[in-house]
Scaffold this motif. Structure first.
Motif, PDB file in Angstrom:
ATOM      1  N   GLY A 106      -7.287 -27.013   7.153  1.00 14.79           N
ATOM      2  CA  GLY A 106      -6.949 -27.005   8.577  1.00 14.79           C
ATOM      3  C   GLY A 106      -5.457 -26.991   8.774  1.00 14.79           C
ATOM      4  N   GLU A 107      -4.738 -27.294   7.700  1.00 10.85           N
ATOM      5  CA  GLU A 107      -3.281 -27.420   7.805  1.00 10.85           C
ATOM      6  C   GLU A 107      -2.625 -26.737   6.603  1.00 10.85           C
ATOM      7  N   GLY A 108      -2.570 -25.388   6.683  1.00 11.15           N
ATOM      8  CA  GLY A 108      -2.024 -24.635   5.552  1.00 11.15           C
ATOM      9  C   GLY A 108      -0.991 -23.636   5.996  1.00 11.15           C
ATOM     10  N   ASN A 109      -0.473 -23.885   7.192  1.00 12.83           N
ATOM     11  CA  ASN A 109       0.486 -23.003   7.841  1.00 12.83           C
ATOM     12  C   ASN A 109       1.880 -23.360   7.331  1.00 12.83           C
ATOM     13  N   TYR A 110       2.234 -22.780   6.188  1.00 12.43           N
ATOM     14  CA  TYR A 110       3.476 -23.148   5.506  1.00 12.43           C
ATOM     15  C   TYR A 110       4.700 -22.782   6.337  1.00 12.43           C
ATOM     16  N   VAL A 152      11.684 -32.195   7.623  1.00  8.12           N
ATOM     17  CA  VAL A 152      11.674 -30.730   7.531  1.00  8.12           C
ATOM     18  C   VAL A 152      11.220 -30.104   8.858  1.00  8.12           C
ATOM     19  N   ILE A 153      10.251 -30.746   9.527  1.00  9.07           N
ATOM     20  CA  ILE A 153       9.719 -30.148  10.758  1.00  9.07           C
ATOM     21  C   ILE A 153       9.766 -31.078  11.969  1.00  9.07           C
ATOM     22  N   GLU A 154      10.120 -32.356  11.740  1.00 12.39           N
ATOM     23  CA  GLU A 154      10.032 -33.308  12.850  1.00 12.39           C
ATOM     24  C   GLU A 154      11.350 -34.024  13.136  1.00 12.39           C
ATOM     25  N   ASP A 155      11.523 -34.413  14.396  1.00 15.14           N
ATOM     26  CA  ASP A 155      12.612 -35.290  14.806  1.00 15.14           C
ATOM     27  C   ASP A 155      12.001 -36.640  15.188  1.00 15.14           C
ATOM     28  N   TYR A 156      12.821 -37.676  15.185  1.00 17.29           N
ATOM     29  CA  TYR A 156      12.311 -38.971  15.623  1.00 17.29           C
ATOM     30  C   TYR A 156      13.344 -39.680  16.479  1.00 17.29           C
ATOM     31  N   ARG A 157      12.874 -40.575  17.320  1.00 14.54           N
ATOM     32  CA  ARG A 157      13.768 -41.507  17.997  1.00 14.54           C
ATOM     33  C   ARG A 157      13.027 -42.816  18.136  1.00 14.54           C
ATOM     34  N   TYR A 158      13.767 -43.892  18.348  1.00  9.82           N
ATOM     35  CA  TYR A 158      13.089 -45.186  18.407  1.00  9.82           C
ATOM     36  C   TYR A 158      13.770 -46.116  19.394  1.00  9.82           C
ATOM     37  N   GLU A 159      13.012 -47.127  19.817  1.00  6.91           N
ATOM     38  CA  GLU A 159      13.550 -48.177  20.680  1.00  6.91           C
ATOM     39  C   GLU A 159      13.230 -49.504  20.019  1.00  6.91           C
ATOM     40  N   GLU A 204       5.411 -33.203   0.546  1.00 16.99           N
ATOM     41  CA  GLU A 204       5.838 -34.508   1.057  1.00 16.99           C
ATOM     42  C   GLU A 204       6.700 -35.236   0.027  1.00 16.99           C
ATOM     43  N   ALA A 205       6.388 -35.019  -1.253  1.00 20.46           N
ATOM     44  CA  ALA A 205       7.129 -35.703  -2.316  1.00 20.46           C
ATOM     45  C   ALA A 205       8.479 -35.039  -2.575  1.00 20.46           C
ATOM     46  N   GLY A 206       8.704 -33.882  -1.946  1.00 21.93           N
ATOM     47  CA  GLY A 206       9.975 -33.189  -2.141  1.00 21.93           C
ATOM     48  C   GLY A 206      10.039 -32.432  -3.461  1.00 21.93           C
ATOM     49  N   LEU A 207       8.900 -32.293  -4.150  1.00 23.21           N
ATOM     50  CA  LEU A 207       8.899 -31.523  -5.404  1.00 23.21           C
ATOM     51  C   LEU A 207       8.895 -30.023  -5.108  1.00 23.21           C
ATOM     52  N   LEU A 208       8.469 -29.674  -3.895  1.00 24.54           N
ATOM     53  CA  LEU A 208       8.550 -28.295  -3.422  1.00 24.54           C
ATOM     54  C   LEU A 208       9.173 -28.322  -2.032  1.00 24.54           C
ATOM     55  N   PRO A 209       9.908 -27.255  -1.664  1.00 24.43           N
ATOM     56  CA  PRO A 209      10.559 -27.238  -0.349  1.00 24.43           C
ATOM     57  C   PRO A 209       9.603 -26.810   0.766  1.00 24.43           C
ATOM     58  N   GLY A 210       9.903 -27.235   2.004  1.00 26.09           N
ATOM     59  CA  GLY A 210       9.118 -26.807   3.161  1.00 26.09           C
ATOM     60  C   GLY A 210       8.151 -27.871   3.630  1.00 26.09           C
TER      61      GLY A 210
END
Lengths: 84, 228
Positions: free
Chosen positions: B143-147, A70-77, B94-100
């Motif tokens: 510390g990490e709630g910036n949706y 959703v927010i990250e890209d990845y690459r690998y070697e 992270e589980a994909g039960l909610l988007p974003g």
């Protein structure tokens, strides 16, 4: 045996508050040439050889756990090496 | 009604969740360790806040693959109420039960204080006891709630009325569109950064979170009265 290096970075469209803070700090230190800083993650994996295609396995691991698509890209070697 | 409070290594709001369900609502509640493989017999699932697995890799990323999570996903698909607060919200994403996804707070600081929330949608099983547009006070601690979500996702969140709570006044973390809490499309999975379980008694500084838990019970009683 494979040695895998994975790089995970925030997508370009996603703001990186940590990178922005580091950029400001570098500028304050006198490095005026710095235009942008993006912070990412670096991971090293050691993988045993299996019947499965190693690229397929690494891609799957990256997409399921090592990065958040959703927010990250990845690459690998991938580097083949002799087990020690 | 029987609540399951999921406990991961590093959860630290599990006792507050249990207290809200058991002592404040007077319902049944049990702690369920993250490596359990069944959630049969529970009517609602609570994912508490904390720092599951030390927030290693990404918040909620490792907890999401705990054995109990396949049961949480099953319960969510079956329409049972699933509430994730703070780290619980991060696990649901992270589980994909909610988007974003969650980003680090814009200020890079851990924020721990009461904030104003606006009830954007009181037509959910988690918010029916509130008035539409009601402003409530609930503490945040993260510390990490910036949706974050992309434009397409935001459009569908709006179209389906999935935004349940927004920050009122100042946005503490920089979340997109001031989002504090969202439900899934079916409306039975709620994720929110603020902690309603820390605001269930005036002795704790406020009781504005209690209505959220009461909404869950009310909906459950109504749906079960019809069947009886």
């Amino acid at each position: 045996m494979y040695k895998v290096k994975v790089y995970v970075t925030l997508r370009e469209s996603v703001l990186d508050p940590q990178g922005t803070a580091v950029k400001k700090s570098l500028k304050t230190m006198g490095y005026g040439a710095v235009e942008d800083v993006r912070i990412g993650k670096y991971m090293e994996l050691s993988l045993e050889k299996t019947d499965r295609d190693v690229h397929e396995t690494v891609k799957e691991m990256c997409e399921r756990l090592l990065s958040n698509p959703v927010i990250e890209d990845y690459r690998y070697e991938i580097e083949e090496c002799v087990a020690q | 009604m029987k609540f399951a409070v999921i406990v991961f290594p590093g959860s630290n709001c599990d006792v507050d969740m249990y207290h809200a369900a058991k002592d404040e609502l007077g319902e049944d509640a049990e702690y369920v360790w993250h490596d359990e493989t069944s959630l049969d017999g529970y009517d609602a699932i609570l994912l508490p806040g904390g720092f599951s697995f030390g927030d290693y890799l990404r918040t909620g990323a490792i907890a999401r693959f705990s054995p109990v999570m396949s049961e949480v996903i099953k319960a969510a698909k079956a329409g049972k109420p699933v509430l994730g607060v703070c780290n619980g919200f991060q696990v649901l994403l992270e589980a994909g039960l909610l988007p974003g996804a969650m980003r680090r707070n814009e200020s890079l600081k851990f924020i721990c204080r009461p904030v104003g929330l606006k009830v954007e949608n009181n037509n959910t099983m988690f918010s029916s006891a509130y008035e539409q547009g009601e402003v409530i006070q609930i503490p945040v601690a993260h510390g990490e709630g910036n949706y974050y979500c992309d434009e397409e996702t935001m459009a569908s969140l709006k179209q389906n009325n999935q935004i349940v709570f927004t920050y009122h006044g100042t946005n503490p973390n920089g979340s997109i569109e001031d989002i504090a809490g969202i439900v899934n499309e079916q409306g039975n999975v709620l994720g929110m950064m603020p902690h309603p379980e820390r605001a269930v008694d005036t002795l704790l500084g406020g009781a504005d979170g209690l209505k959220l838990f009461k909404s869950i019970v009310k909906q459950w009683r109504e749906s079960h009265a019809v069947k009886a």
